[in-house]
Design a protein around this motif. Structure first.
Motif, mmCIF file in Angstrom:
data_model
loop_
_atom_site.group_PDB
_atom_site.id
_atom_site.type_symbol
_atom_site.label_atom_id
_atom_site.label_comp_id
_atom_site.label_asym_id
_atom_site.label_seq_id
_atom_site.Cartn_x
_atom_site.Cartn_y
_atom_site.Cartn_z
ATOM 1 N N UNK A 104 0.818 -1.206 0.000
ATOM 2 C CA UNK A 104 0.000 0.000 0.000
ATOM 3 C C UNK A 104 0.857 1.264 0.000
ATOM 4 N N UNK A 105 2.111 1.118 0.266
ATOM 5 C CA UNK A 105 3.001 2.279 0.318
ATOM 6 C C UNK A 105 4.380 1.892 -0.172
ATOM 7 N N UNK A 106 4.989 2.811 -0.939
ATOM 8 C CA UNK A 106 6.336 2.607 -1.434
ATOM 9 C C UNK A 106 7.292 3.523 -0.679
ATOM 10 N N UNK A 107 8.276 2.920 -0.054
ATOM 11 C CA UNK A 107 9.329 3.674 0.627
ATOM 12 C C UNK A 107 10.517 3.744 -0.322
ATOM 13 N N UNK A 108 10.875 4.981 -0.693
ATOM 14 C CA UNK A 108 11.905 5.106 -1.709
ATOM 15 C C UNK A 108 13.249 4.590 -1.227
ATOM 16 N N UNK A 109 14.006 4.075 -2.186
ATOM 17 C CA UNK A 109 15.329 3.558 -1.885
ATOM 18 C C UNK A 109 16.398 4.617 -2.057
ATOM 19 N N UNK A 110 17.621 4.199 -1.929
ATOM 20 C CA UNK A 110 18.757 5.122 -1.914
ATOM 21 C C UNK A 110 19.285 5.473 -3.302
ATOM 22 N N UNK A 111 18.827 4.763 -4.317
ATOM 23 C CA UNK A 111 19.432 4.923 -5.628
ATOM 24 C C UNK A 111 18.470 5.591 -6.608
ATOM 25 N N UNK A 112 19.018 6.569 -7.344
ATOM 26 C CA UNK A 112 18.219 7.321 -8.302
ATOM 27 C C UNK A 112 18.881 7.322 -9.666
ATOM 28 N N UNK A 113 18.033 7.242 -10.690
ATOM 29 C CA UNK A 113 18.517 7.475 -12.034
ATOM 30 C C UNK A 113 18.666 8.972 -12.268
ATOM 31 N N UNK A 114 19.260 9.319 -13.387
ATOM 32 C CA UNK A 114 19.572 10.720 -13.663
ATOM 33 C C UNK A 114 18.380 11.508 -14.198
ATOM 34 N N UNK A 115 17.303 10.835 -14.509
ATOM 35 C CA UNK A 115 16.132 11.534 -15.023
ATOM 36 C C UNK A 115 16.086 11.530 -16.539
ATOM 37 N N UNK A 116 14.894 11.393 -17.060
ATOM 38 C CA UNK A 116 14.688 11.449 -18.511
ATOM 39 C C UNK A 116 13.459 12.314 -18.774
ATOM 40 N N UNK A 117 13.590 13.233 -19.723
ATOM 41 C CA UNK A 117 12.547 14.227 -19.974
ATOM 42 C C UNK A 117 11.451 13.674 -20.871
ATOM 43 N N UNK A 118 10.221 13.805 -20.400
ATOM 44 C CA UNK A 118 9.046 13.478 -21.211
ATOM 45 C C UNK A 118 8.272 14.766 -21.431
ATOM 46 N N UNK A 119 8.057 15.106 -22.675
ATOM 47 C CA UNK A 119 7.299 16.303 -23.027
ATOM 48 C C UNK A 119 6.142 15.898 -23.918
ATOM 49 N N UNK A 120 4.940 16.237 -23.483
ATOM 50 C CA UNK A 120 3.732 15.890 -24.235
ATOM 51 C C UNK A 120 3.125 17.181 -24.770
ATOM 52 N N UNK A 121 3.048 17.279 -26.075
ATOM 53 C CA UNK A 121 2.491 18.479 -26.693
ATOM 54 C C UNK A 121 0.998 18.298 -26.915
ATOM 55 N N UNK A 122 0.270 19.396 -26.718
ATOM 56 C CA UNK A 122 -1.198 19.326 -26.834
ATOM 57 C C UNK A 122 -1.620 19.195 -28.296
#
Length: 122
Positions: A104-122
């Motif tokens: 029911x709940x997610x406790x975040x871990x210590x490791x993160x990715x660098x991020x990837x950009x998602x852009x949705x145009x209308x």
């Protein structure tokens, strides 16, 4: 060295689809929960989806029925399939590893990715 490398972000029209990938190295994440977060400009980072080591999953209400999280333990990779994209899905998406999912709940871990950009145009 533990690394999470996110990829797959792109510019897409509303109604389109994307699949994000998060490839892990330096640690076996198959026994851990994994999650995907996103952060839009001027907003706090929010949990989008998570998956426990047993395959059970969580989705934010805003993406239920449109997004699917999955994992390939042999490849140490987690995916986020995004369909019927909306402009409000525009954000930088981050994967998170070594978390804990209670069902029911997610406790975040210590490791993160660098991020990837998602852009949705209308």
């Amino acid at each position: 060295q533990v690394q999470l490398v996110g990829s797959g972000g792109d510019l897409v029209q509303a109604g389109g689809s994307l699949r994000l990938s998060c490839a892990a190295s330096g640690r076996n994440f198959s026994i851990d929960a994994m999650g995907w977060y996103r952060q839009a400009p001027g907003k706090q980072r929010e949990l989008v989806a998570a998956m426990g080591d047993g395959g059970n999953s969580y989705y934010a209400d805003s993406v239920k029925g449109r997004f699917t999280i999955s994992r390939d333990n042999a490849k140490n990779t987690v995916y986020l399939e995004m369909n019927s994209l909306k402009s409000e899905d525009t954000a930088v998406y981050y994967c998170n590893g070594a978390g804990t999912y209670t069902g029911s709940y997610y406790f975040q871990g210590d490791y993160w990715g660098q991020g990837t950009q998602v852009t949705v145009s209308a």
